[in-house]
Design an enzyme around this catalytic site. Structure first.
Site, PDB file in Angstrom:
ATOM      1  CB  THR A  26      -0.934   0.035   1.218  1.00  0.00           C
ATOM      2  OG1 THR A  26      -0.145   0.093   2.421  1.00  0.00           O
ATOM      3  CG2 THR A  26      -1.838  -1.182   1.242  1.00  0.00           C
ATOM      4  CB  CYS A  51       0.146   1.711  10.409  1.00  0.00           C
ATOM      5  SG  CYS A  51      -0.759   1.663   8.858  1.00  0.00           S
ATOM      6  CB  CYS A  77      -1.921   5.056   8.484  1.00  0.00           C
ATOM      7  SG  CYS A  77      -3.562   4.340   8.697  1.00  0.00           S
ATOM      8  CG  ASP A 123      11.803  15.280  49.265  1.00  0.00           C
ATOM      9  OD1 ASP A 123      11.529  16.468  49.017  1.00  0.00           O
ATOM     10  OD2 ASP A 123      10.953  14.424  49.573  1.00  0.00           O
TER      11      ASP A 123
END
Length: 484
Positions: A30, A34, A65, A441
């Protein structure tokens, strides 16, 4: 690529969201590429070719796509191992640096030659800096055509193109059709007074924890959390406006509503929002690593999608951290609001109580120590903020994602009143270092049941390279009180 082809095909077959953005698949029959979560029918293995990045697929002639929309895939953040130079270059390109400057300018900003930068980016990412920038521009343009009603010229401008003709030609070449065809087939034809952008992420994401952390630290009139939304005023590239971010209820994404006044600054805006909400993180990798330690077994199970809140503006976040030295979160928030009211500029938004831009480094540096201290902080802390502003305004200290985190640390520690705790929290939030660890901390020490920062550092060695995420898990159930 880190992943082999068989692993990629397995993730593609399963449509596994954990791999979204970590690779792309091109389908030879195609000519389309994708995401691994694409809802289209899975192609046969012999028709698939896999790429680590969208730009590589595009260089090989594959088109994005229109169903899974690769331009929305979560990208590679600091959690993905890339050399510092390439990481910094990719971050600056993602923010649109090459829209108005050259590769030579980018190389100079990063302290290397343009030849070295081109070779490093090509070796690590498989594309040139220009190809990477072109891919980012095309991705943003495609998103705007899909999701907004911006006129075509404004789409081109917002995506970083200086010429509508050039934009049309490149879009036709890349996608095999003109941008007007995409708008007719997919665009939102309703004109609005704002833009809505979709920001995809790899699930899970603990949105409630993110909002809770930010809500406690919102600078009055600059930021607010209300009704499940995070809102703030924005200044970017000479433009000002506002943004409101909510969770998309139907997909793993956030929805960012943006004022039209920021249409010309969407590339850096999107990059900063992704950094603020840590949307390019890989929560599966973090959870798998941390759950090996019994101290995180319950927390990781309950909050697998816990992220490290970043910073929309590095200087703004750094000031907030300095203001919070040795005081409560609530007290620091109050003082930060006063500083914004005194030195920030007014801006119009549709949200009551949100009407001030965060002070710039230049404005704070020009204010002087007496005016800074006058908002309600000790003189020593005011001197620290003034020195911080002068360092950032003068270009000696870069506080943004993609900056060299070791340079950030060393630059901060040279400032008066900045110690290891302050430097680590700023590196964690402003520079996006996933391994930052403020060992001293109070919340971390309480959670670990020790009063020794050295003991905490030794305990945390096994959490590398995700110590910042470990800190978030330790902070979440920790007793409130200490600034975090």
């Amino acid at each position: 690529m880190i992943l082999d082809a068989e692993t990629c095909f397995g993730a593609l077959t399963a449509r596994d969201p954990r791999f979204d953005g970590r690779f792309f698949v091109g389908v030879r029959t195609t000519g389309v590429y994708c995401r691994p979560v694409c809802p289209a029918r899975t192609p046969r293995r012999d028709r698939c070719v896999f790429f680590a990045r969208a730009a590589e697929a595009e260089r090989e002639g594959f088109r994005a796509c229109f169903r899974c929309r690769p331009e929305l895939a979560p990208g590679g953040g600091p959690v993905d191992a890339v050399p510092r130079l390439v990481s910094a270059a990719a971050a600056r390109i993602g923010e649109g640096f090459l829209n108005e400057a050259s590769v030579d300018d980018l190389a100079a900003a990063l302290g290397v030659t343009s030849r070295h930068l081109r070779r490093a980016v090509a070796a690590e990412l498989g594309v040139t800096p220009i190809e990477l920038a072109q891919s980012r521009r095309m991705a943003l343009a495609k998103q705007l055509l899909h999701d907004t009603a911006l006129p075509m010229a404004e789409v081109a401008f917002a995506a970083g193109f200086s010429s509508l003709r050039r934009f049309n030609a490149l879009f036709q070449q890349r996608f095999g059709r003109p941008p007007s065809a995409i708008r007719r087939a997919h665009g939102d034809g309703a004109a609005t007074s704002s833009l809505v952008l979709r920001l995809d992420f790899r699930p899970p994401l603990d949105w409630e924890a993110l909002l809770g952390f930010l809500a406690a630290r919102c600078t009055a009139r600059v930021e607010q959390v209300e009704g499940g939304a995070y809102r703030r005023t924005v200044r970017l590239g000479g433009r000002s406006g506002w943004v409101s971010v909510t969770r998309d209820p139907g997909r793993p994404a956030l929805r960012a509503e943006v004022s039209l006044s920021l249409a010309g600054a969407l590339m850096p805006l999107v990059a900063r929002l992704r950094g603020l909400f840590d949307l390019d993180a890989r929560p599966d990798a973090v959870a798998t690593w941390l759950r090996r330690d019994p101290v995180f077994a319950r927390s990781v199970r309950r909050r697998e999608g816990l992220r490290v809140p970043g910073a929309f503006d590095g200087f703004d976040a750094a000031v907030r951290v300095v203001v919070g030295q040795q005081v409560s979160v609530a007290a620091a928030t109050t003082v930060a609001g006063r500083l914004a009211a005194a030195l920030g500029e007014p801006v119009e938004t549709p949200f009551p109580g949100l009407d001030r831009l965060a002070p710039t480094p230049e404005a704070v540096a020009a204010a002087g120590i007496d005016r800074i201290a006058g908002v309600g902080m000790p003189g020593a802390r005011a001197r620290t903020i003034l020195a911080l502003a002068e360092a950032v305004a003068g270009g000696g200290l870069a506080l943004h994602r993609g900056a060299d985190v070791e340079a950030v640390r060393s630059g901060l520690l040279e400032l008066p009143g900045v110690g290891p705790w302050t430097a680590e929290v700023i590196a964690m939030r402003a520079a996006g270092d996933p391994d930052a660890f403020p060992a001293a901390d109070l919340g971390v020490l309480r959670a670990l049941g020790t009063a020794s920062a050295r003991v905490a550092e030794v305990r945390a060695e096994g959490w590398r390279p995700w110590r910042a995420y470990a800190v978030m898990h330790l902070w979440t159930p920790a007793t409130k009180g200490a600034e975090r």
